[in-house]
Enzyme design. Structure first.
Site, PDB file in Angstrom:
ATOM      1  N   PHE A  40      -2.760  67.345 -82.872  1.00  0.00           N
ATOM      2  CA  PHE A  40      -2.202  67.856 -81.932  1.00  0.00           C
ATOM      3  C   PHE A  40      -0.862  68.643 -82.092  1.00  0.00           C
ATOM      4  O   PHE A  40       0.064  67.755 -82.481  1.00  0.00           O
ATOM      5  CB  PHE A  40      -2.121  67.065 -80.618  1.00  0.00           C
ATOM      6  CG  PHE A  40      -1.604  67.886 -79.422  1.00  0.00           C
ATOM      7  CD1 PHE A  40      -2.308  68.469 -78.652  1.00  0.00           C
ATOM      8  CD2 PHE A  40      -0.220  67.488 -79.053  1.00  0.00           C
ATOM      9  CE1 PHE A  40      -2.018  69.318 -77.418  1.00  0.00           C
ATOM     10  CE2 PHE A  40       0.323  68.150 -77.876  1.00  0.00           C
ATOM     11  CZ  PHE A  40      -0.576  68.961 -77.213  1.00  0.00           C
ATOM     12  N   GLY A  41      -0.636  69.915 -82.092  1.00  0.00           N
ATOM     13  CA  GLY A  41       0.377  70.271 -82.475  1.00  0.00           C
ATOM     14  C   GLY A  41       1.305  70.841 -81.072  1.00  0.00           C
ATOM     15  O   GLY A  41       0.634  71.472 -80.121  1.00  0.00           O
ATOM     16  N   TYR A  42       2.685  70.785 -81.056  1.00  0.00           N
ATOM     17  CA  TYR A  42       3.391  71.213 -79.740  1.00  0.00           C
ATOM     18  C   TYR A  42       4.725  71.908 -80.239  1.00  0.00           C
ATOM     19  O   TYR A  42       5.428  72.454 -79.125  1.00  0.00           O
ATOM     20  CB  TYR A  42       3.629  69.972 -78.831  1.00  0.00           C
ATOM     21  CG  TYR A  42       4.407  68.890 -79.621  1.00  0.00           C
ATOM     22  CD1 TYR A  42       3.932  67.925 -80.363  1.00  0.00           C
ATOM     23  CD2 TYR A  42       5.814  69.012 -79.626  1.00  0.00           C
ATOM     24  CE1 TYR A  42       4.653  66.896 -81.041  1.00  0.00           C
ATOM     25  CE2 TYR A  42       6.454  67.900 -80.367  1.00  0.00           C
ATOM     26  CZ  TYR A  42       5.808  67.153 -80.845  1.00  0.00           C
ATOM     27  OH  TYR A  42       6.568  66.254 -81.853  1.00  0.00           O
ATOM     28  N   GLY A  43       4.934  71.909 -81.171  1.00  0.00           N
ATOM     29  CA  GLY A  43       6.388  72.537 -81.515  1.00  0.00           C
ATOM     30  C   GLY A  43       6.051  73.582 -82.531  1.00  0.00           C
ATOM     31  O   GLY A  43       5.404  74.678 -82.266  1.00  0.00           O
ATOM     32  N   SER A  44       6.761  73.285 -83.963  1.00  0.00           N
ATOM     33  CA  SER A  44       6.539  74.429 -84.740  1.00  0.00           C
ATOM     34  C   SER A  44       5.100  74.779 -84.865  1.00  0.00           C
ATOM     35  O   SER A  44       4.694  75.860 -85.428  1.00  0.00           O
ATOM     36  CB  SER A  44       7.238  73.965 -86.143  1.00  0.00           C
ATOM     37  OG  SER A  44       6.720  72.878 -86.694  1.00  0.00           O
ATOM     38  N   GLU A 115       7.769  66.933 -92.010  1.00  0.00           N
ATOM     39  CA  GLU A 115       8.199  66.582 -91.130  1.00  0.00           C
ATOM     40  C   GLU A 115       8.803  65.464 -91.307  1.00  0.00           C
ATOM     41  O   GLU A 115       8.683  64.182 -90.286  1.00  0.00           O
ATOM     42  CB  GLU A 115       7.187  66.564 -90.001  1.00  0.00           C
ATOM     43  CG  GLU A 115       6.621  67.872 -89.607  1.00  0.00           C
ATOM     44  CD  GLU A 115       7.671  69.025 -88.986  1.00  0.00           C
ATOM     45  OE1 GLU A 115       8.715  68.621 -88.738  1.00  0.00           O
ATOM     46  OE2 GLU A 115       7.186  70.252 -89.210  1.00  0.00           O
TER      47      GLU A 115
HETATM   48  C1  BEZ Z   1       4.529  69.932 -83.946  1.00  0.00           C
HETATM   49  O1  BEZ Z   1       3.246  69.492 -83.345  1.00  0.00           O
HETATM   50  O2  BEZ Z   1       4.413  71.090 -83.934  1.00  0.00           O
HETATM   51  C2  BEZ Z   1       5.098  69.055 -84.683  1.00  0.00           C
HETATM   52  C3  BEZ Z   1       4.404  68.480 -85.761  1.00  0.00           C
HETATM   53  C4  BEZ Z   1       5.202  67.672 -86.373  1.00  0.00           C
HETATM   54  C5  BEZ Z   1       6.479  67.309 -86.303  1.00  0.00           C
HETATM   55  C6  BEZ Z   1       7.013  68.174 -85.370  1.00  0.00           C
HETATM   56  C7  BEZ Z   1       6.242  69.016 -84.491  1.00  0.00           C
END
Ligand code: BEZ
Length: 203
Positions: A40-44, A115
């Site tokens: 699940f991605g939520y940022g970059s 990360e």
């Molecule tokens: C993300 O979900 O976008 C993310 C993944 C790893 C580290 C920080 C954010």
């Protein structure tokens, strides 16, 4: 809780994440034997995945809110002027929209390195738009990691973001790209959109 990743923060996770989380995350064996897994991605990851995926689907997780509360001195800032990037904080009842990527475990090694600054692997339930559900891996930087900055007034966050840049680019671009990606997903994120607005107006 799935074996081999951390449970919810404060419920048996590691005492603290140091400056480099690569070794800790390598020890998290959940999904290692799977042919594929959901991340699940939520940022970059919403605008810069950087790894191959077998499938990509909009998804939500419940009980977490996205916040620009994690310090970044390795991607969007420096040690002297850290930037602010997204992490998830526990928020009962909240729904966080993101993208679920179906990947092979081989992709995790590179993500652990990319990360490494405080993000640990957790597992959470994700819900897809057709209401089906599955388990997913999610990287979260908790308040127990050395780079965590925590809350601040929106204008102060925007000022810090405006002043920061690192090897991955300007922190401002990170926030603007994140906000654009969230709109594309149809996600409402008052926190990110408020920082975006403050950046655009220079307040
Ligand atoms: C993300 O979900 O976008 C993310 C993944 C790893 C580290 C920080 C954010």
């Amino acid at each position: 809780m799935s074996q081999g990743t951390h449970s919810r923060p404060g419920a048996g996770g590691p005492a603290a994440a140091g400056a480099d989380t690569v070794a800790v995350n390598r020890g998290m064996r959940a999904f290692d034997d799977a042919e594929s897994l959901w991340l699940f991605g939520y940022g970059s990851l919403l605008f810069k995945a950087g790894f191959p995926s077998l499938e990509r689907r909009p998804a939500t997780i419940t009980g977490w809110s996205r916040r620009l509360w994690q310090g970044s001195h390795d991607h969007r800032g420096t040690l002297e002027a850290p930037g602010r990037v997204a992490t998830l904080v526990q928020a009962p009842g909240a729904v966080c929209t993101g993208l679920a990527y179906r990947i092979t475990p081989a992709s995790l090694e590179a993500l652990d390195v990319r990360e490494k600054n405080g993000y640990l692997r957790f597992t959470e339930a994700v819900t897809f738009r057709d209401a089906s559900r599955d388990r997913a891996l999610v990287y979260i930087a908790t308040e127990r990691n050395a780079a965590f900055l925590g809350p601040a007034p929106i204008e102060a966050i925007a000022r810090q973001v405006a002043a920061a840049a690192g090897p991955s680019g300007a922190n401002r671009d990170y926030v603007l790209e994140l906000a654009r990606a969230l709109r594309e997903l149809g996600a409402d994120d008052p926190h990110v959109f408020a920082v975006e607005a403050a950046l655009r107006t220079g307040t």
